[in-house]
Design an enzyme around this catalytic site. Structure first.
Site, PDB file in Angstrom:
ATOM      1  N   CYS A   1      80.500  28.483 -56.226  1.00 26.63           N
ATOM      2  CA  CYS A   1      81.937  28.432 -56.465  1.00 26.63           C
ATOM      3  C   CYS A   1      82.506  29.784 -56.834  1.00 26.63           C
ATOM      4  O   CYS A   1      83.713  29.924 -57.006  1.00 26.63           O
ATOM      5  CB  CYS A   1      82.262  27.401 -57.534  1.00 26.63           C
ATOM      6  SG  CYS A   1      81.178  27.512 -58.931  1.00 26.63           S
TER       7      CYS A   1
ATOM      8  N   ASP B   1      82.160  31.351 -59.588  1.00 26.19           N
ATOM      9  CA  ASP B   1      82.496  31.448 -61.006  1.00 26.19           C
ATOM     10  C   ASP B   1      81.702  32.569 -61.675  1.00 26.19           C
ATOM     11  O   ASP B   1      80.528  32.766 -61.369  1.00 26.19           O
ATOM     12  CB  ASP B   1      82.172  30.130 -61.725  1.00 26.19           C
ATOM     13  CG  ASP B   1      83.107  29.011 -61.322  1.00 26.19           C
ATOM     14  OD1 ASP B   1      84.026  29.284 -60.522  1.00 26.19           O
ATOM     15  OD2 ASP B   1      82.915  27.877 -61.800  1.00 26.19           O
TER      16      ASP B   1
ATOM     17  N   CYS C   1      86.615  27.316 -62.535  1.00 21.93           N
ATOM     18  CA  CYS C   1      87.394  26.086 -62.587  1.00 21.93           C
ATOM     19  C   CYS C   1      87.504  25.583 -64.030  1.00 21.93           C
ATOM     20  O   CYS C   1      86.869  26.123 -64.937  1.00 21.93           O
ATOM     21  CB  CYS C   1      86.733  25.021 -61.725  1.00 21.93           C
ATOM     22  SG  CYS C   1      85.118  24.557 -62.364  1.00 21.93           S
TER      23      CYS C   1
ATOM     24  N   CYS D   1      78.531  23.732 -63.589  1.00 15.03           N
ATOM     25  CA  CYS D   1      79.283  24.480 -64.592  1.00 15.03           C
ATOM     26  C   CYS D   1      78.554  24.454 -65.933  1.00 15.03           C
ATOM     27  O   CYS D   1      78.539  25.445 -66.660  1.00 15.03           O
ATOM     28  CB  CYS D   1      80.677  23.883 -64.777  1.00 15.03           C
ATOM     29  SG  CYS D   1      81.653  23.921 -63.277  1.00 15.03           S
TER      30      CYS D   1
END
Lengths: 175, 130
Positions: free
Chosen positions: B37, B39, B63, B106
């Site tokens: 993603c 991140d 996110c 995450c």
């Protein structure tokens, strides 16, 4: 049959986009449902499946990072899970800076210029990583394959930054 | 996809956002990123001579779930010893925040950030000892 074989291409990383698109059109035509209107339902089903494989192959071969990933898979390179963490601190520090740069674009006095400058910066870093990836993939040995897989992971961050930049552009100019 | 209330709370009121001087010998920095993603997460811990985490700061680009995971972790590690902090598992984080399966990475990122910070601390300790 792998995607390269399906398209009658040598398994090289660099592909001729025109040739790729020509072969794609030809293959899709050959599997078009109209050609199977009077065929048995089994043949029709096979044509649909083949057509869907041709589509997947085209999308994969056409998109450089997907193609790189696919090549490494074909070579049996043991790639880290998509979700496994990148820990290269220098690289990540740079990613933070680039994210901050994108944040600044939103508040820049001249967003047009800032956007252009940021885009150039992202591009040049992407291109330099990408050129290294091309060299690594051409070498075809274990060390180069591993390095390519690491580069591919890094390039995905730049892909994400590019998406973010596009989003900022949309917001700024409310396209 | 709906975020849980806890995720939204951390996302809207993130705890301990910020940076510390990474050259301070008491400050440990953990940087981690997720290619899936894009991140990027930075977790910094201020650790006393006794090995207790007295402060924690984070900066995360990602996110809502990634921000919430790192925010939660800064709350959890404060006051803990390094050993206790090292025991925090991604499942603890994902359970607390009720993360859906697609957002589990995450919480993995946040766990890895703690580990990376502790490694940085240990590397700093080693160089100090010479």
């Amino acid at each position: 049959m792998n995607y390269y074989e399906l398209f009658g291409l040598e398994p090289n990383f660099n592909v001729d986009e025109k040739q790729l698109s020509d072969v794609f059109q030809r293959l899709q035509k050959s599997m078009h449902p109209d050609r199977f209107a009077h065929a048995s339902s089994q043949e029709q089903l096979l044509a649909v499946q083949k057509s869907s494989m041709i589509n997947d192959a085209y999308q994969t071969l056409k998109t450089p990072l997907k193609r790189a990933q696919y090549m490494l898979e074909l070579r049996g390179v043991d790639m880290p899970d998509e979700q496994s963490t990148v820990k290269d601190t220098m690289f990540l520090m740079r990613q933070m800076e680039l994210r901050e740069l994108l944040d600044d674009v939103k508040h820049a006095a001249n967003p047009d210029d800032a956007l252009f400058a940021a885009s150039q910066e992202l591009d040049s870093e992407y291109q330099s990583l990408f050129s290294e990836l091309q060299v690594q993939l051409a070498q075809q040995n274990d060390d180069a394959n591993m390095a390519a897989s690491e580069h591919l992971r890094k390039l995905k961050f730049y892909q994400k930054l590019q998406i973010e930049l596009d989003r900022i552009e949309d917001q700024l100019f409310e396209l | 996809m709906a975020y849980s209330e806890k995720v939204i709370d951390h996302y809207e009121n993130p705890r301990n956002v910020g940076s510390m001087d990474k050259n301070d010998p008491q400050v440990a920095t953990g940087m981690v990123g997720a290619p899936a993603c894009g991140d990027v997460m930075k977790l910094q811990l201020k650790i006393t001579d006794e090995g207790i985490i007295e402060d924690a700061k984070f900066k995360t680009y990602g996110c809502g779930s990634a921000i919430a995971s790192s925010s939660l972790v800064t709350e959890w590690v404060k006051g803990k010893s390094i050993e206790e902090a090292a025991e925090i598992k991604n499942t603890d984080i994902s359970e607390e925040l009720a993360l859906p399966p697609v957002k589990i990475h995450c919480s993995i990122l946040a766990e890895d950030a703690i580990k990376a910070a502790i490694e940085d601390y240990q590397a700093k300790q080693d160089t100090q000892k010479g």
